[in-house]
Design a protein around this motif. Structure first.
Motif, mmCIF file in Angstrom:
data_model
loop_
_atom_site.group_PDB
_atom_site.id
_atom_site.type_symbol
_atom_site.label_atom_id
_atom_site.label_comp_id
_atom_site.label_asym_id
_atom_site.label_seq_id
_atom_site.Cartn_x
_atom_site.Cartn_y
_atom_site.Cartn_z
ATOM 1 N N ARG B 42 -38.321 -1.650 32.315
ATOM 2 C CA ARG B 42 -38.164 -2.597 31.118
ATOM 3 C C ARG B 42 -39.363 -2.289 30.268
ATOM 4 N N LEU B 43 -40.473 -1.859 30.528
ATOM 5 C CA LEU B 43 -41.423 -1.471 29.591
ATOM 6 C C LEU B 43 -41.041 -0.276 28.740
ATOM 7 N N PHE B 44 -40.428 0.767 29.618
ATOM 8 C CA PHE B 44 -39.934 1.818 28.745
ATOM 9 C C PHE B 44 -39.007 1.478 27.646
ATOM 10 N N ARG B 45 -37.838 0.710 28.354
ATOM 11 C CA ARG B 45 -36.801 0.307 27.482
ATOM 12 C C ARG B 45 -37.405 -0.651 26.132
ATOM 13 N N ASN B 46 -38.220 -1.498 26.504
ATOM 14 C CA ASN B 46 -38.635 -2.450 25.301
ATOM 15 C C ASN B 46 -39.473 -1.634 24.125
ATOM 16 N N GLY B 47 -40.326 -0.572 24.645
ATOM 17 C CA GLY B 47 -41.131 0.317 23.801
ATOM 18 C C GLY B 47 -40.034 1.092 22.894
ATOM 19 N N VAL B 49 -36.776 -0.034 22.245
ATOM 20 C CA VAL B 49 -36.050 -1.062 21.358
ATOM 21 C C VAL B 49 -37.071 -1.555 19.940
ATOM 22 N N ILE B 50 -38.385 -1.769 20.480
ATOM 23 C CA ILE B 50 -39.138 -2.173 19.451
ATOM 24 C C ILE B 50 -39.396 -0.859 18.271
ATOM 25 N N ASP B 51 -39.369 0.270 18.568
ATOM 26 C CA ASP B 51 -39.648 1.173 17.761
ATOM 27 C C ASP B 51 -38.107 1.556 16.854
ATOM 28 N N ILE B 52 -36.903 1.518 17.443
ATOM 29 C CA ILE B 52 -35.895 1.385 16.900
ATOM 30 C C ILE B 52 -35.775 0.358 15.785
ATOM 31 N N ALA B 53 -35.953 -0.726 16.394
ATOM 32 C CA ALA B 53 -36.006 -1.820 15.167
ATOM 33 C C ALA B 53 -36.910 -1.551 14.237
ATOM 34 N N LEU B 54 -38.265 -1.037 14.262
ATOM 35 C CA LEU B 54 -39.110 -0.698 13.323
ATOM 36 C C LEU B 54 -38.465 0.426 12.128
ATOM 37 N N LYS B 55 -37.858 1.037 12.820
ATOM 38 C CA LYS B 55 -37.294 2.349 11.886
ATOM 39 C C LYS B 55 -36.184 1.707 11.110
ATOM 40 N N THR B 56 -35.456 0.948 11.950
ATOM 41 C CA THR B 56 -34.252 0.040 11.138
ATOM 42 C C THR B 56 -34.716 -0.537 10.031
ATOM 43 N N GLY B 57 -35.765 -1.171 10.182
ATOM 44 C CA GLY B 57 -36.425 -2.216 8.986
ATOM 45 C C GLY B 57 -36.778 -0.995 7.830
ATOM 46 N N VAL B 58 -37.541 0.029 8.156
ATOM 47 C CA VAL B 58 -37.938 0.835 7.039
ATOM 48 C C VAL B 58 -36.704 1.555 6.474
#
Lengths: 165, 241
Positions: B42-47, B49-58
């Protein structure tokens, strides 16, 4: 089976075997807060895996597998503080069931707390009367290794308890 | 003093309450089932997902800059190039997310479970961290493009000194983006490695542990170099003119 009845059945099974979960949580954590977190994590993993439980092994064996895998691989916080044994004692109620001698049980838990994570799993399964073959299967070592480890662990527990009494 | 077999009898007779637990009600158990997992998977997955979301925002900020704002061609081009980088890195991360193994605790024994998590971290997740580290420089570039647009109305011509400064900033940003999560995972991975080496001395020989130690030293050296570069850069920027 509907999701509601599946959950009900699952919780009934957990209720029947909750002793196992509590003992696993107690030996792998040092305080009440961590124990609750671990209990929740194990319960979650059991529930997530419950759909694929096919009944090839007994529910208890399956539960040991999920619970021990979870307990050993779950993220642990760095131990910034010393082991909080007082808290674990405080968490236990004063009353003890039947003939169980609370002091003896506490001594055993304290001695087990000093073992390595894998050794904790081995001794827990032995204390729960699991066969050597079952222990070997659940841990992933040979039966011979189980036997050798148990001799070493039992000796270590006896020495530790002797030092504490 | 009792012997271990006598303690075993005490153990078997003990109830949940003797282990220090008050029995949970059905509702409390149901509430537990709705909680958040802290498993390694779950930690791997969350890490990720959060980064993909950040890249999407950028990426969204860059698209807004290029398409909605009336930006000159220089900024448009830079925004599209940066967006291209985000798409490439982001799609790689999505691929890693989709192909991530479930780390099912009901299918493996303890040894297999430990080996699966460690192997995934060593062979795949480290690569993910190197890719995710790219988010910081991309965020910096996006911020700089916005700054250039609002301050100068276009990309200001950069001299060699500017290029050195910006490159160093990007480098420090990247290194921090890679090293910080690596350090966060280090504690847990070391615990798991210890368990696995306890189970299988031959698989995790002392040679391998030595290699890991050398790797750690290399990473620390890289971090120290980045820090020195950052400090030199700072000293250069604040020097009296």
């Amino acid at each position: 089976m509907s999701s509601g009845s599946s959950e009900k059945k699952f919780l009934e099974l957990i209720r029947e075997h909750e002793n196992i979960l509590h003992k696993i949580c107690r030996i792998y954590t040092n305080n009440r807060a961590d124990r609750q977190d671990m209990y929740q994590e194990i319960l979650l993993q059991l529930w997530k895996s419950y759909g694929s439980f096919e009944g090839r092994s007994s529910f208890a064996t399956w539960m040991y597998r999920v619970a021990l895998n979870t307990a050993i691989t779950t993220v642990k916080k760095p131990a910034l503080l010393a082991v909080d044994r007082d808290l674990s004692r405080e968490a236990a109620p004063v009353r003890c069931s039947g003939a169980v001698a609370k002091e003896d049980l506490d001594l055993l838990y304290e001695a087990i707390a000093q073992l390595k994570p894998v050794d904790k799993a081995v001794i827990l399964l032995w204390l729960e009367d699991r066969t050597y073959e079952e222990i070997a299967g659940l841990i992933g070592i040979s039966v011979k290794n189980v036997s050798v480890r148990l001799v070493r662990i039992r000796k270590k527990l006896e020495t530790t308890i002797k030092g504490m009494v | 003093m009792k012997n271990i077999d006598e303690y075993k009898e005490v153990w078997k007779a003990a109830s949940a309450e003797d282990a220090g637990f008050a029995p949970l009600s059905r509702d409390e158990m149901r509430a537990y089932l709705k909680g958040r997992s802290h498993s390694a998977g779950r930690l791997f997955r969350n890490g990720l997902v959060i980064d993909i979301a950040l890249k999407t925002g950028v990426g969204a900020a860059l698209l807004y800059l290029a398409l909605v704002m009336n930006t000159p061609q220089g900024i448009d081009l830079a925004a599209y190039v940066t967006l291209g980088c985000i798409l490439v890195l982001g799609s790689l991360q999505v691929r890693y997310l989709v192909t991530m193994p479930p780390f099912a605790p009901d299918r493996n024994n303890v040894r297999d479970m430990l080996a699966a998590i460690i192997e995934y971290y060593e062979t795949r997740y480290r690569t993910v961290l190197f890719i995710a580290g790219g988010t910081n420089p991309l965020l910096l570039v996006t911020g700089m493009l916005y700054y250039f647009f609002f301050r100068y109305g276009g990309v200001r011509p950069l001299d060699s000194e500017d290029l050195v400064v910006f490159t160093l900033f990007l480098l420090v940003g990247y290194l921090l983006g890679v090293l910080v999560p690596m350090l966060q995972y280090r504690f847990q991975m070391n615990q798991l490695r210890e368990c696995l080496s306890d189970l299988d001395e031959s698989t995790f020989s002392s040679q391998k542990l030595k290699e890991q130690k050398m790797q750690r030293i290399r990473w620390i050296a890289a971090a120290v170099l980045a820090l020195i570069a950052g400090l030199l850069l700072f000293a250069y920027l604040v020097r009296p003119s």
